[in-house]
Design a protein around this motif. Structure first.
Motif, PDB file in Angstrom:
ATOM      1  N   TRP A   8      37.136 -26.524  12.209  1.00 39.27           N
ATOM      2  CA  TRP A   8      37.180 -26.413  13.670  1.00 39.27           C
ATOM      3  C   TRP A   8      38.467 -27.012  14.224  1.00 39.27           C
ATOM      4  CZ3 TRP A   8      34.188 -22.936  15.558  1.00 39.27           C
ATOM      5  CH2 TRP A   8      33.076 -22.566  14.807  1.00 39.27           C
ATOM      6  N   GLU A  25      45.246 -22.253  17.616  1.00 34.22           N
ATOM      7  CA  GLU A  25      45.276 -21.836  19.024  1.00 34.22           C
ATOM      8  C   GLU A  25      46.268 -22.642  19.851  1.00 34.22           C
ATOM      9  OE1 GLU A  25      40.571 -20.581  19.211  1.00 34.22           O
ATOM     10  OE2 GLU A  25      41.158 -22.610  19.763  1.00 34.22           O
ATOM     11  N   ASN A  26      46.792 -23.714  19.291  1.00 36.29           N
ATOM     12  CA  ASN A  26      47.683 -24.600  20.035  1.00 36.29           C
ATOM     13  C   ASN A  26      49.080 -23.976  20.115  1.00 36.29           C
ATOM     14  OD1 ASN A  26      49.487 -26.734  20.781  1.00 36.29           O
ATOM     15  ND2 ASN A  26      47.893 -28.187  20.246  1.00 36.29           N
ATOM     16  N   ARG A  40      37.633 -28.794  18.402  1.00 36.37           N
ATOM     17  CA  ARG A  40      38.500 -27.612  18.482  1.00 36.37           C
ATOM     18  C   ARG A  40      39.309 -27.621  19.780  1.00 36.37           C
ATOM     19  NH1 ARG A  40      36.303 -21.385  18.857  1.00 36.37           N
ATOM     20  NH2 ARG A  40      38.323 -20.431  19.248  1.00 36.37           N
ATOM     21  N   GLY A  41      38.642 -27.921  20.906  1.00 39.59           N
ATOM     22  CA  GLY A  41      39.334 -27.969  22.190  1.00 39.59           C
ATOM     23  C   GLY A  41      40.447 -29.002  22.204  1.00 39.59           C
ATOM     24  N   SER A  43      43.402 -27.808  20.104  1.00 35.58           N
ATOM     25  CA  SER A  43      44.118 -26.671  20.705  1.00 35.58           C
ATOM     26  C   SER A  43      44.932 -27.065  21.928  1.00 35.58           C
ATOM     27  CB  SER A  43      43.123 -25.570  21.097  1.00 35.58           C
ATOM     28  OG  SER A  43      42.345 -25.968  22.203  1.00 35.58           O
ATOM     29  N   ASN A  44      44.742 -28.272  22.417  1.00 33.84           N
ATOM     30  CA  ASN A  44      45.386 -28.701  23.650  1.00 33.84           C
ATOM     31  C   ASN A  44      46.887 -28.889  23.444  1.00 33.84           C
ATOM     32  OD1 ASN A  44      46.306 -30.426  25.869  1.00 33.84           O
ATOM     33  ND2 ASN A  44      44.146 -30.507  26.396  1.00 33.84           N
ATOM     34  N   ASP A  77      33.054 -27.858  18.846  1.00 34.65           N
ATOM     35  CA  ASP A  77      33.844 -27.205  19.887  1.00 34.65           C
ATOM     36  C   ASP A  77      34.706 -28.196  20.656  1.00 34.65           C
ATOM     37  OD1 ASP A  77      33.015 -24.547  19.391  1.00 34.65           O
ATOM     38  OD2 ASP A  77      31.126 -24.937  20.419  1.00 34.65           O
ATOM     39  N   GLY A 103      41.465 -24.936  16.104  1.00 33.70           N
ATOM     40  CA  GLY A 103      42.108 -25.429  17.321  1.00 33.70           C
ATOM     41  C   GLY A 103      43.616 -25.505  17.183  1.00 33.70           C
ATOM     42  N   TRP A 142      33.964 -30.420  26.423  1.00 34.72           N
ATOM     43  CA  TRP A 142      34.818 -29.375  25.859  1.00 34.72           C
ATOM     44  C   TRP A 142      35.841 -28.918  26.894  1.00 34.72           C
ATOM     45  CZ3 TRP A 142      35.918 -24.477  27.465  1.00 34.72           C
ATOM     46  CH2 TRP A 142      36.716 -23.734  26.604  1.00 34.72           C
ATOM     47  N   SER A 192      39.976 -29.262  26.443  1.00 36.38           N
ATOM     48  CA  SER A 192      40.914 -28.134  26.421  1.00 36.38           C
ATOM     49  C   SER A 192      41.830 -28.106  27.640  1.00 36.38           C
ATOM     50  CB  SER A 192      40.136 -26.819  26.320  1.00 36.38           C
ATOM     51  OG  SER A 192      39.299 -26.644  27.441  1.00 36.38           O
TER      52      SER A 192
END
Length: 117
Positions: free
Chosen positions: A100, A107-108, A77-78, A81-82, A74, A104, A51, A55
């Motif tokens: 998920w 959050e990106n 998701r990581g 979000s990257n 997770d 992500g 994870w 990320s």
């Protein structure tokens, strides 16, 4: 200390062997971790380290793509979000039935909501 953005890369690599999972995860997510080490961490036995690598903003895009079907939510998701996730792939990821990955993407910082299909 492992999350310190001024931590030298050689120290971060050594911290990957630390007994505390939070230290290993912090080292894997540190932006000073070299990209070639991050790619190797994709096969790490500890999901928290994977994870952290997923990320990490230094993870190459091809490594991120490999993580999108990972069994751990997770890690997916990581990866989503990257900021290195290819923009053209983000449009496709919205269509997947995976909350998920959607979280992500939200959050990106490079995901453009007004470009949704």
């Amino acid at each position: 200390a492992a999350r310190n953005p001024n931590m030298p890369a050689d120290v971060l690599v050594k911290l990957l062997a630390h007994s505390d999972v939070d230290v290993r995860m912090g080292a894997a997510s540190n932006p000073n971790m070299p990209a070639d080490v991050l790619v190797k961490l994709l096969a790490h036995s500890d999901v928290d380290v994977r994870w952290g690598a997923a990320s990490n903003p230094n993870m190459p895009a091809d490594g991120l793509v490999k993580l999108l079907d990972h069994s751990d939510r997770d890690v997916r998701r990581g990866a989503a979000s990257n900021p290195n996730m290819p923009t053209e792939l983000m449009t496709y990821l919205v269509l997947l039935d995976d909350p998920w990955i959607h979280l992500g993407l939200a959050e990106n910082p490079n995901f453009i909501f007004n470009k949704l299909p």
